[in-house]
Write a protein that holds these residues in place. Structure first.
Motif, short mmCIF file in Angstrom:
data_model
loop_
_atom_site.label_atom_id
_atom_site.label_comp_id
_atom_site.label_asym_id
_atom_site.label_seq_id
_atom_site.Cartn_x
_atom_site.Cartn_y
_atom_site.Cartn_z
N UNK A 338 0.86 -1.21 -0.06
CA UNK A 338 0.01 0.01 -0.29
C UNK A 338 0.87 1.11 -0.06
N UNK A 339 1.86 1.32 0.90
CA UNK A 339 2.71 2.60 0.93
C UNK A 339 3.45 2.65 -0.63
N UNK A 340 3.95 1.51 -1.32
CA UNK A 340 4.59 1.72 -2.52
C UNK A 340 3.58 2.16 -3.37
N UNK A 341 2.43 1.59 -3.54
CA UNK A 341 1.33 2.07 -4.68
C UNK A 341 1.10 3.61 -4.31
N UNK A 342 0.93 3.95 -2.82
CA UNK A 342 0.76 5.37 -2.87
C UNK A 342 1.93 6.19 -3.19
N UNK A 343 3.22 5.88 -3.07
CA UNK A 343 4.36 6.66 -3.30
C UNK A 343 4.36 6.76 -4.94
N UNK A 344 4.16 5.62 -5.60
CA UNK A 344 4.00 5.66 -7.12
C UNK A 344 2.95 6.57 -7.55
N UNK A 345 1.56 6.39 -6.93
CA UNK A 345 0.56 7.54 -7.36
C UNK A 345 1.08 8.96 -7.13
N UNK A 346 2.09 9.15 -6.13
CA UNK A 346 2.25 10.57 -6.16
C UNK A 346 3.03 11.38 -7.00
N UNK A 347 3.42 10.55 -7.93
CA UNK A 347 4.00 10.92 -9.37
C UNK A 347 2.98 11.65 -10.13
N UNK A 348 1.72 11.16 -9.99
CA UNK A 348 0.84 11.51 -10.84
C UNK A 348 0.55 13.17 -10.76
N UNK A 349 0.21 13.82 -11.76
CA UNK A 349 0.53 15.19 -11.88
C UNK A 349 -0.95 15.86 -11.44
N UNK A 350 -2.05 15.05 -11.52
CA UNK A 350 -3.37 15.97 -11.08
C UNK A 350 -3.69 15.47 -9.79
#
Length: 695
Positions: A338-350
């Motif tokens: 879960x932490x890794x997915x949220x970390x990756x999502x944090x790169x989404x611009x919107x």
């Protein structure tokens, strides 16, 4: 910007690692102040399961005989006389096992004590209860230990020299006459978790060197006629097996509570309302549920759950293998995942997409946890992979906000002096455009140059020259910014402006032409001030072209600027130079003319081949719609048609007349052009294009 992004990327990764280590550490060590909150949150699984009607069914041949409010009202305050209890027990004689969540630790009238003891002895199915204490005013007697010895576990192994099972120094036991009459005995202690809620059930406790079973285990040992198997180590119970149920690596098992618990009033048993045959071959647990007796426990189901129901749930859990299992590896995998997915999502611009995706990830993690509990009785610690990730998400959003603020500063630094505040705000909504590199974009390019400033500068000191230049460029720059243009650069006393970049500007050709006309008006006011001060006046030339160019940050990573490059930019510069040739203030290309939607007053000037180009371009002059300009446009374009048809004599007369009558300086250019062609006629295939020899 690159350094900023590299810093934030690294910092974000560091925060991810810190949260991962922190969450795994909290999961491993479970500090009490965290686990209290975690346990309360996770209890909601029971409520949701009940609401969905998915709770398991308890063992069908088991009931609770309860000393409830009705029984107390009809038979008197608890504890009752021993003969009443004996008569109640007599109607339970056909049960397979009767387990008592009560202890007869004090003597009453001798005859009644003896009557109860005889009844229990004759039934030969009663498991007596006793209570283990940390502190007591009376110590366990040798006689009590003699009776307790027969109740202890005998079949167990020791894997270590020390045993990590909780030990109680004191016990509250039944009086000898009753203790000697039961089938066996067992303790009915249960322990709350750190938040005071009862969720777990012990497998054994130690007293005076002996290992004792709880009521649930002792009941099943006799009900199944099977002994339990147990291995103890320094951590506690390493292995436990009873019937088909196996429990490993835990001294307590988590209770799987039931919604459908069968309670029968003790008075109904005593009065015979419920026939003895009803209890045939059943397991009966006897306890007190009257609230006034205070044998109530807070559980995940209710803050006032009868203590006897904990034994009921434990017996059914063991019998039906409804044991709730933990899955530490899956817990830790979900924490990291879960932490890794949220970390990756944090790169989404919107941002709204980040929030939606983060919410989806956390909800899905919770869904997995709930689903496994409902279907497989697997208990995951969803607090540790939902709440800390939410904090992680908030932390990352904090960094995202900081990043956007830093980018905003970069944008303001890059554009604050070159575009209007309105455009700055639009750029801030999409700061990624500040990356080094470019993109193709249709824009309108405006070049302006101040005529006569060189002569003016020769008579001024450097300080006065700078002041004078500022007086000229400052209001002219405001004209560009007010029309949503971007000031690209100053080139001495010249200026380059771009329209439709770095953000979209509707009708950008109109905005560029409107800016050019306003520049001329602005110059009139400046020249009026110069005349009052006795300063020579200046003039301006403006060239505009519309086309596709490459725009973006050009240069090196050490130093770069936002600009435009391309053939369309070069043409705009050439058009500005044509203002001298045609004695006009504004020249626009056919490409800008074709894109205009505003009804400007514009006259056709010529078809020219500028220096360095191989294709001719038609040029036009926007004019103020005032005075004689409409007449100038009409008469000039009629003369131009005669010029294109090579009737140079007629064209010359019309151009000369226009210059004489209305003072059109551009017509004077064509008077000379007509004379030239009358002396040296163009070739037969001449298409009206005039080739310029200079810029």
């Amino acid at each position: 910007m690159e350094r900023l992004k590299s810093f934030l990327l690294g910092y974000r990764f560091i925060v991810f690692l810190l949260f991962t280590v922190l969450c795994l550490s909290m999961y491993q060590f479970k500090p009490s102040f965290v686990d209290r909150f975690a346990l309360g949150l996770e209890d909601s699984k029971f409520g949701v399961r009940s609401a969905l009607g998915m709770s398991p069914k308890p063992y069908e041949d088991m009931v609770i005989v309860t000393v409830d409010e009705v029984s107390v009202n009809l038979l008197g305050r608890w504890p009752w006389r021993r003969d009443i209890i004996a008569d109640t027990f007599a109607n339970l004689s056909e049960a397979q096992i009767v387990a008592l969540d009560i202890v007869f630790s004090e003597e009453s009238e001798a005859l009644r004590d003896e009557y109860l003891a005889e009844q229990i002895y004759d039934m030969d199915n009663v498991i007596l209860g006793f209570f283990l204490r940390d502190n007591a005013t009376q110590k366990t007697t040798e006689q009590a230990l003699y009776y307790l010895e027969d109740c202890a576990y005998m079949n167990f192994e020791l894997a270590d020299e020390t045993v990590g099972v909780k030990e109680f120094p004191n016990a509250e036991v039944n009086i000898p006459i009753i203790a000697d009459s039961g089938l066996t005995c067992a303790f009915f202690n249960t322990e709350a978790d750190t938040d005071g809620v009862y969720r777990r059930y012990p497998l054994s406790y130690i007293h005076k060197g002996m290992l004792f079973p709880p009521i649930a285990v002792q009941t099943l040992r006799y009900y199944l006629n099977q002994d339990s198997e147990m291995v103890l180590d320094s951590e506690g119970v390493d292995y436990f097996k009873l019937g088909d149920t196996v429990i490993e690596d835990q001294s307590y098992f988590k209770l799987n509570f039931y919604d459908d618990v069968t309670y029968i009033s003790a008075y109904d048993v005593y009065s015979g309302k419920v026939k003895p045959e009803f209890f045939q071959d059943k397991i009966v647990v006897v306890g007190v549920t009257e609230v006034g007796v205070y044998d109530m426990r807070p559980t995940p189901q209710s803050p006032i759950t009868p203590g006897v129901s904990l034994h009921y749930a434990a017996i059914s859990n063991l019998l039906k293998d409804h044991i709730i299992r933990t899955a530490p590896l899956l817990d830790m995998a979900l924490i990291v995942g879960v932490l890794l997915l949220i970390f990756l999502v944090s790169f989404y611009k919107k941002q709204y997409m980040r929030w939606l995706l983060d919410f989806f990830i956390i909800v899905m993690a919770g869904f997995v946890s709930y689903s496994l509990f409902f279907s497989e009785f697997i208990w995951l610690r969803e607090f540790y992979f939902t709440i800390p990730p939410i904090l992680f998400m908030v932390t990352l959003e904090g960094f995202a906000f900081f990043k956007s603020e830093m980018e905003a500063l970069e944008v303001k630094k890059a554009f604050g002096s070159y575009v209007s505040p309105e455009l700055v705000e639009e750029i801030l909504s999409n700061p990624e455009g500040l990356e080094l590199g470019g993109q193709e974009r249709e824009i309108s390019v405006l070049f302006s140059d101040i005529r006569g400033f060189t002569t003016l500068s020769e008579s001024l000191t450097p300080t006065a020259l700078v002041s004078m230049l500022n007086r000229l460029l400052d209001p002219m720059t405001n004209v560009i910014l007010n029309n949503r243009g971007m000031l690209d650069k100053y080139i001495g006393d010249a200026m380059m402006a771009l329209f439709n970049t770095p953000v979209d500007v509707e009708d950008h050709p109109d905005k560029a032409v409107l800016s050019a006309l306003e520049l001329i008006r602005c110059l009139k006011g400046i020249n009026a001030e110069f005349e009052k001060e006795g300063i020579p006046v200046v003039d301006v030339g403006v060239g505009i072209n519309t086309g596709t160019v490459v725009v973006g940050n050009m240069g090196s990573r050490v130093r770069f600027e936002y600009t435009a490059i391309g053939d369309s930019v070069n043409l705009a510069s050439r058009l500005e130079g044509l203002c001298k040739q045609y004695k006009t203030r504004i020249v626009i290309s056919e490409f800008t003319m074709a894109k205009l939607s505003h009804p400007f007053l514009i006259r056709r000037l010529d078809r020219v081949l500028v220096k360095g180009k191989v294709k001719p371009v038609e040029i036009f002059e926007p004019m103020e719609d005032e005075g004689n300009n409409r007449e100038i446009k009409e008469r000039f374009e009629k003369a131009l048609e005669l010029y294109y048809s090579k009737d140079f004599n007629s064209a010359l007369k019309k151009f000369r007349s226009l210059g004489d009558d209305l003072g059109d300086r551009t017509s004077q250019v064509f008077v000379e052009r007509c004379r030239l062609f009358m002396e040296e006629p163009p070739p037969e295939d001449w298409d009206g294009v005039f080739t310029l020899k200079t810029k």
